[in-house]
Scaffold this motif. Structure first.
Motif, short mmCIF file in Angstrom:
data_model
loop_
_atom_site.label_atom_id
_atom_site.label_comp_id
_atom_site.label_asym_id
_atom_site.label_seq_id
_atom_site.Cartn_x
_atom_site.Cartn_y
_atom_site.Cartn_z
N HIS A 60 36.01 -6.09 -10.01
CA HIS A 60 36.31 -6.93 -8.86
C HIS A 60 37.83 -7.05 -8.68
CE1 HIS A 60 36.27 -10.14 -5.96
NE2 HIS A 60 37.05 -10.85 -6.76
N VAL A 61 38.30 -6.81 -7.48
CA VAL A 61 39.71 -6.99 -7.14
C VAL A 61 39.77 -8.06 -6.06
CG1 VAL A 61 41.79 -5.90 -6.20
CG2 VAL A 61 40.27 -4.60 -7.70
N PRO A 62 40.36 -9.21 -6.38
CA PRO A 62 40.44 -10.28 -5.38
C PRO A 62 41.18 -9.82 -4.11
CG PRO A 62 41.05 -11.10 -7.54
CD PRO A 62 40.95 -9.61 -7.65
N GLU A 63 40.78 -10.36 -2.98
CA GLU A 63 41.39 -9.98 -1.70
C GLU A 63 42.90 -10.22 -1.72
OE1 GLU A 63 41.06 -11.11 3.03
OE2 GLU A 63 39.40 -11.61 1.70
N ARG A 64 43.32 -11.29 -2.36
CA ARG A 64 44.76 -11.59 -2.45
C ARG A 64 45.52 -10.46 -3.15
NH1 ARG A 64 47.47 -16.49 -5.84
NH2 ARG A 64 49.60 -16.09 -5.18
N VAL A 65 44.91 -9.92 -4.19
CA VAL A 65 45.54 -8.81 -4.92
C VAL A 65 45.61 -7.58 -4.03
CG1 VAL A 65 45.29 -7.25 -6.91
CG2 VAL A 65 44.85 -9.70 -7.17
N SER A 66 44.54 -7.28 -3.31
CA SER A 66 44.55 -6.13 -2.38
C SER A 66 45.61 -6.30 -1.31
CB SER A 66 43.19 -5.99 -1.70
OG SER A 66 42.18 -5.79 -2.64
N ASP A 67 45.76 -7.51 -0.80
CA ASP A 67 46.76 -7.78 0.23
C ASP A 67 48.18 -7.56 -0.30
OD1 ASP A 67 44.72 -8.41 1.98
OD2 ASP A 67 44.99 -10.59 1.78
N VAL A 68 48.46 -8.06 -1.49
CA VAL A 68 49.78 -7.88 -2.09
C VAL A 68 50.03 -6.40 -2.36
CG1 VAL A 68 51.19 -8.35 -4.13
CG2 VAL A 68 49.93 -10.20 -3.05
N PHE A 69 49.01 -5.70 -2.85
CA PHE A 69 49.13 -4.26 -3.08
C PHE A 69 49.55 -3.55 -1.79
CE2 PHE A 69 47.41 0.01 -2.94
CZ PHE A 69 47.83 0.54 -4.14
N ASP A 70 48.88 -3.86 -0.68
CA ASP A 70 49.21 -3.23 0.60
C ASP A 70 50.64 -3.55 1.05
OD1 ASP A 70 46.69 -2.08 0.71
OD2 ASP A 70 45.85 -3.68 1.97
N ARG A 71 51.07 -4.79 0.85
CA ARG A 71 52.43 -5.17 1.26
C ARG A 71 53.48 -4.46 0.41
NH1 ARG A 71 50.41 -10.74 1.53
NH2 ARG A 71 51.64 -11.14 -0.32
N LEU A 72 53.23 -4.37 -0.90
CA LEU A 72 54.19 -3.68 -1.77
C LEU A 72 54.25 -2.19 -1.46
CD1 LEU A 72 53.53 -5.49 -5.16
CD2 LEU A 72 55.62 -5.60 -3.81
N ARG A 73 53.10 -1.58 -1.19
CA ARG A 73 53.09 -0.16 -0.82
C ARG A 73 53.90 0.06 0.46
NH1 ARG A 73 47.46 2.28 -0.38
NH2 ARG A 73 47.35 0.68 1.22
N ALA A 74 53.74 -0.84 1.42
CA ALA A 74 54.49 -0.72 2.67
C ALA A 74 55.99 -0.88 2.45
CB ALA A 74 53.99 -1.77 3.67
N ARG A 75 56.36 -1.57 1.40
CA ARG A 75 57.80 -1.76 1.08
C ARG A 75 58.36 -0.65 0.21
NH1 ARG A 75 57.90 -8.29 0.02
NH2 ARG A 75 57.40 -8.84 2.18
N GLY A 76 57.56 0.39 -0.07
CA GLY A 76 58.08 1.54 -0.78
C GLY A 76 57.78 1.61 -2.27
N TYR A 77 56.96 0.73 -2.78
CA TYR A 77 56.59 0.80 -4.19
C TYR A 77 55.41 1.75 -4.33
CZ TYR A 77 59.66 -3.18 -4.87
OH TYR A 77 60.75 -4.00 -4.91
#
Length: 93
Positions: free
Chosen positions: A69-86
């Motif tokens: 299980h991956v909490p939605e909050r974690v998925s959201d942060v993952f997407d934001r960090l990927r968009a910032r170049g990580y």
């Protein structure tokens, strides 16, 4: 031995390959704060954690690991960090 962030990787992989097997995986006692101080390059550390997180989410779809299980909050942060170049440790598209 494994680091705290990677100690469950062998379990997930092993469980996917042999669902009836339960093998303990140990690691040296190390808090997350202590672990972070072992990396001088903050971007590289975040990139590595991003790669690990992506594998937690993607490998079950490919049959390489069991689903977690991956909490939605974690998925959201993952997407934001990927968009910032990580993204240097992410799987190829």
């Amino acid at each position: 031995m494994a680091t705290p962030k990677t100690r469950v990787r062998p379990y997930r992989k092993g469980a996917a390959c042999e669902r009836s097997a339960h093998r303990p995986v140990g690691h040296a006692p190390l808090s997350f704060d202590e672990y972070v101080t072992t990396h001088a390059d903050e971007k590289q550390l975040i990139d590595m954690l991003m790669g690990d997180m992506e594998r937690v989410m993607e490998y079950p779809k490919r049959g390489f690991a069991i689903e977690q299980h991956v909490p939605e909050r974690v998925s959201d942060v993952f997407d934001r960090l990927r968009a910032r170049g990580y993204d240097s440790w992410l799987l190829p598209a």
